[in-house]
Design a protein around this motif. Structure first.
Motif, PDB file in Angstrom:
ATOM      1  N   VAL A  40      54.153  29.913  51.883  1.00  0.00           N
ATOM      2  CA  VAL A  40      54.754  31.245  52.018  1.00  0.00           C
ATOM      3  C   VAL A  40      53.874  32.223  51.166  1.00  0.00           C
ATOM      4  CG1 VAL A  40      56.637  32.807  51.814  1.00  0.00           C
ATOM      5  CG2 VAL A  40      56.846  30.539  52.774  1.00  0.00           C
ATOM      6  N   SER A  41      53.376  33.217  51.372  1.00  0.00           N
ATOM      7  CA  SER A  41      52.682  34.318  50.574  1.00  0.00           C
ATOM      8  C   SER A  41      53.766  35.032  49.937  1.00  0.00           C
ATOM      9  CB  SER A  41      51.639  34.950  51.415  1.00  0.00           C
ATOM     10  OG  SER A  41      51.141  36.082  50.681  1.00  0.00           O
ATOM     11  N   HIS A  42      53.746  35.027  48.563  1.00  0.00           N
ATOM     12  CA  HIS A  42      54.443  35.932  47.734  1.00  0.00           C
ATOM     13  C   HIS A  42      53.737  36.718  46.733  1.00  0.00           C
ATOM     14  CE1 HIS A  42      56.733  32.195  48.495  1.00  0.00           C
ATOM     15  NE2 HIS A  42      58.075  32.657  48.156  1.00  0.00           N
ATOM     16  N   ASN A  43      53.701  38.037  47.157  1.00  0.00           N
ATOM     17  CA  ASN A  43      53.013  39.170  46.644  1.00  0.00           C
ATOM     18  C   ASN A  43      51.551  38.632  46.644  1.00  0.00           C
ATOM     19  OD1 ASN A  43      54.736  40.867  46.222  1.00  0.00           O
ATOM     20  ND2 ASN A  43      54.972  40.495  43.914  1.00  0.00           N
ATOM     21  N   GLY A  44      51.048  37.792  47.855  1.00  0.00           N
ATOM     22  CA  GLY A  44      49.821  37.473  47.794  1.00  0.00           C
ATOM     23  C   GLY A  44      49.344  36.243  47.305  1.00  0.00           C
ATOM     24  N   LYS A  68      46.492  33.556  36.466  1.00  0.00           N
ATOM     25  CA  LYS A  68      45.430  34.464  37.321  1.00  0.00           C
ATOM     26  C   LYS A  68      46.246  35.201  38.106  1.00  0.00           C
ATOM     27  CE  LYS A  68      41.603  31.182  37.829  1.00  0.00           C
ATOM     28  NZ  LYS A  68      40.801  30.387  38.771  1.00  0.00           N
ATOM     29  N   THR A  69      47.568  35.503  38.034  1.00  0.00           N
ATOM     30  CA  THR A  69      48.347  36.386  38.947  1.00  0.00           C
ATOM     31  C   THR A  69      49.272  37.323  38.004  1.00  0.00           C
ATOM     32  OG1 THR A  69      50.256  34.791  39.473  1.00  0.00           O
ATOM     33  CG2 THR A  69      48.192  34.728  40.782  1.00  0.00           C
ATOM     34  N   ASN A  70      50.165  37.985  38.557  1.00  0.00           N
ATOM     35  CA  ASN A  70      51.329  38.714  37.986  1.00  0.00           C
ATOM     36  C   ASN A  70      52.425  37.917  37.977  1.00  0.00           C
ATOM     37  OD1 ASN A  70      52.399  39.022  40.543  1.00  0.00           O
ATOM     38  ND2 ASN A  70      52.022  41.435  40.237  1.00  0.00           N
ATOM     39  N   LEU A  71      52.642  36.871  38.305  1.00  0.00           N
ATOM     40  CA  LEU A  71      53.738  35.962  38.479  1.00  0.00           C
ATOM     41  C   LEU A  71      54.404  35.672  37.199  1.00  0.00           C
ATOM     42  CD1 LEU A  71      53.960  32.975  40.825  1.00  0.00           C
ATOM     43  CD2 LEU A  71      55.039  33.105  38.578  1.00  0.00           C
ATOM     44  N   GLY A  72      53.839  35.672  36.177  1.00  0.00           N
ATOM     45  CA  GLY A  72      54.514  35.351  34.863  1.00  0.00           C
ATOM     46  C   GLY A  72      55.253  36.685  34.266  1.00  0.00           C
ATOM     47  N   ASN A  81      56.882  40.777  48.147  1.00  0.00           N
ATOM     48  CA  ASN A  81      56.446  40.711  49.450  1.00  0.00           C
ATOM     49  C   ASN A  81      56.237  39.309  50.019  1.00  0.00           C
ATOM     50  OD1 ASN A  81      56.117  43.734  49.511  1.00  0.00           O
ATOM     51  ND2 ASN A  81      54.004  43.345  48.607  1.00  0.00           N
ATOM     52  N   LEU A  82      56.821  39.145  51.204  1.00  0.00           N
ATOM     53  CA  LEU A  82      56.738  37.701  51.791  1.00  0.00           C
ATOM     54  C   LEU A  82      55.932  37.694  53.276  1.00  0.00           C
ATOM     55  CD1 LEU A  82      60.365  36.243  51.175  1.00  0.00           C
ATOM     56  CD2 LEU A  82      58.542  36.054  49.835  1.00  0.00           C
ATOM     57  N   GLU A  83      55.281  36.888  53.409  1.00  0.00           N
ATOM     58  CA  GLU A  83      54.496  36.326  54.752  1.00  0.00           C
ATOM     59  C   GLU A  83      54.488  35.060  54.935  1.00  0.00           C
ATOM     60  OE1 GLU A  83      50.411  37.041  57.349  1.00  0.00           O
ATOM     61  OE2 GLU A  83      50.463  37.804  55.175  1.00  0.00           O
ATOM     62  N   VAL A 139      46.278  43.690  48.251  1.00  0.00           N
ATOM     63  CA  VAL A 139      47.022  44.235  47.143  1.00  0.00           C
ATOM     64  C   VAL A 139      48.486  43.587  47.311  1.00  0.00           C
ATOM     65  CG1 VAL A 139      47.986  46.025  45.828  1.00  0.00           C
ATOM     66  CG2 VAL A 139      45.606  46.193  46.915  1.00  0.00           C
ATOM     67  N   ASN A 140      48.888  42.709  46.339  1.00  0.00           N
ATOM     68  CA  ASN A 140      50.276  42.232  46.354  1.00  0.00           C
ATOM     69  C   ASN A 140      50.700  41.356  47.748  1.00  0.00           C
ATOM     70  OD1 ASN A 140      51.108  42.286  43.760  1.00  0.00           O
ATOM     71  ND2 ASN A 140      52.769  43.659  44.059  1.00  0.00           N
ATOM     72  N   GLY A 141      49.468  40.879  48.301  1.00  0.00           N
ATOM     73  CA  GLY A 141      49.719  40.201  49.742  1.00  0.00           C
ATOM     74  C   GLY A 141      49.730  41.351  50.936  1.00  0.00           C
ATOM     75  N   VAL A 142      49.207  42.504  50.694  1.00  0.00           N
ATOM     76  CA  VAL A 142      49.484  43.651  51.843  1.00  0.00           C
ATOM     77  C   VAL A 142      47.888  43.726  52.287  1.00  0.00           C
ATOM     78  CG1 VAL A 142      49.992  45.925  52.364  1.00  0.00           C
ATOM     79  CG2 VAL A 142      51.468  44.559  50.839  1.00  0.00           C
ATOM     80  N   SER A 143      47.438  43.661  53.386  1.00  0.00           N
ATOM     81  CA  SER A 143      46.034  43.731  54.040  1.00  0.00           C
ATOM     82  C   SER A 143      46.097  45.554  54.014  1.00  0.00           C
ATOM     83  CB  SER A 143      45.962  43.157  55.415  1.00  0.00           C
ATOM     84  OG  SER A 143      44.649  43.616  55.876  1.00  0.00           O
ATOM     85  N   LEU A 144      44.894  45.943  53.387  1.00  0.00           N
ATOM     86  CA  LEU A 144      44.663  47.353  53.457  1.00  0.00           C
ATOM     87  C   LEU A 144      43.337  47.519  53.307  1.00  0.00           C
ATOM     88  CD1 LEU A 144      47.068  48.034  50.325  1.00  0.00           C
ATOM     89  CD2 LEU A 144      47.475  48.737  52.768  1.00  0.00           C
ATOM     90  N   THR A 145      43.000  48.860  53.696  1.00  0.00           N
ATOM     91  CA  THR A 145      41.456  49.444  53.708  1.00  0.00           C
ATOM     92  C   THR A 145      41.320  50.130  52.596  1.00  0.00           C
ATOM     93  OG1 THR A 145      41.799  49.496  56.087  1.00  0.00           O
ATOM     94  CG2 THR A 145      40.046  50.791  55.320  1.00  0.00           C
TER      95      THR A 145
END
Length: 196
Positions: A40-44, A68-72, A81-83, A139-145
């Protein structure tokens, strides 16, 4: 593989340290549909479900992922964000997202654009990642342009629906975010590095 189209938000219930690992327990509307060992993707960040208990589930992050992430910086009560991983044969509504965060960035500016909101992010250019104008970014798992692509900065335009259904609504100037650069952009960056 993911698409960057967020399914739902999860809420962090607990974070437990275990040596160098962090066990993160969340509640979400999709918990009852999850299975142990599912990605599962959690904030990407692609994380594996290791336990399920009623409407809560737990994932484990190792030291490298935390670094490497903001998880800490996550804490109980945060919205994530979940996917779930994409299914073969489904429409690819976003872009191909691996769930492997390349680096973090910082929200530099938020501007109301009368119908959408522009978020500008800054990232460390020394990691050889680039954005491409009108290319894709996660960005945080969200696909953007990408709009207004610069050497270590870019903007994205968020429509009200995306703002409401993701944790973008909680961003402020200074918020640390996860970035996964588009595979094509990574390829171009590697070619440029080889030419230099």
């Amino acid at each position: 593989m993911f698409t960057g189209i967020i399914e739902t938000l999860g809420t962090i219930q607990e974070i437990r340290k275990d040596n160098e690992n962090l066990h993160v327990t969340l509640s979400s509307s999709i918990t009852k549909e999850l299975k142990i060992d599912q990605s599962v993707s959690h904030n990407g960040i692609c994380l594996t479900v290791v336990a399920i208990n009623d409407d809560k589930y737990t994932v484990t992050a190792i030291k490298e992922t935390i670094a490497k992430t903001n998880l800490g910086e996550w804490k109980a009560g945060d919205a994530v964000n979940l996917e779930r991983a994409m299914k073969l044969g489904d429409r690819l509504d976003g872009h191909i997202v691996q769930g492997h965060v390349d680096q973090t960035g910082i929200c530099k500016k938020i501007e109301d654009a009368q119908g959408s909101i522009y978020f500008t992010f800054e990232y460390d250019k020394n990691q050889s990642n680039i954005t491409i104008e009108k290319g894709s970014i996660t960005v945080n798992g969200v696909s953007l342009t990408v709009v207004n692509s610069k050497e270590n900065e870019f903007s994205v335009a968020i429509i009200p629906y995306t703002l409401e259904h993701t944790n973008f609504k909680n961003f402020t100037v200074g918020t640390k975010i996860n970035l996964e650069f588009d595979v094509i952009g990574k390829y171009v960056a590697r070619l440029q590095a080889l030419r230099n």
